[in-house]
Design a protein around this motif. Structure first.
Motif: not given
Length: 180
Positions: A4, A6-7, A18, A22, A26, A40
């Protein structure tokens, strides 16, 4: 699958809270932790974040490793406040047992589809709906909790707290609805 945005941003900013948030989200989406979560986590650890930065020292709080939904939910809540490798590994092991991937290779998929006993009777359908309701409760609860945490307080800690509380409430509600 892809990691993502965001990640990617959290990793580039070296924002550990953060990143954990995330990864925790997940888990709610990928409870067997072999798809999105695994990808991730590998991304995080191969892009400048070291294990000793990502993981907390384990706080010593006891937990059961028996593969039950209750233990999965409990460990999920525990890692929201103590993101230790020990707890995450236990959660991954339980998740892989409770939520095995449907097929790991195309060959297994063919073998399964040619099998005459599909396990699609009433008991299998009931188990699937129970699991779906519980996971749905976790995901919706986590999303709602994170949103409330962000709106009410702001900041990563509030979002993580909201995720944890929301997921716990969502799992409980999902489990209650699945038993009806």
């Amino acid at each position: 699958m892809s990691v993502s945005v965001n990640l990617r941003n959290a990793v580039s900013e070296h924002n550990i809270e953060d990143i954990r948030g995330v990864l925790w989200a997940c888990i709610a989406v990928d409870p067997n932790m072999t798809g999105m979560f695994k990808e991730s986590l590998e991304y995080v650890l191969s892009n400048g974040i070291f294990e000793n930065e990502l993981f907390d020292n384990d706080d010593g709080e006891s937990f059961s490793t028996e593969p039950t939904q209750e233990n999965f939910n409990e460990l999920g809540g525990m890692i929201s406040t103590n993101f230790s490798k020990k707890k995450l590994d236990a959660l991954c092991n339980i998740g892989r047992i409770l939520y095995p991937p449907k097929y790991s290779t195309p060959k297994e998929q063919k073998r399964e589809s040619s099998n005459t006993d599909t396990g699609s009777g009433p008991q299998q359908n009931h188990q699937t709906s129970n699991t779906t309701a519980t996971i749905g409760g976790v995901v919706l609860g986590a999303a709602a909790g994170a949103l409330i945490g962000k709106i009410a307080i702001g900041g990563a800690a509030a979002i993580l707290g909201g995720l944890a509380i929301g997921a716990a409430v969502g799992a409980t509600v999902g489990t209650m609805f699945s038993k009806k």
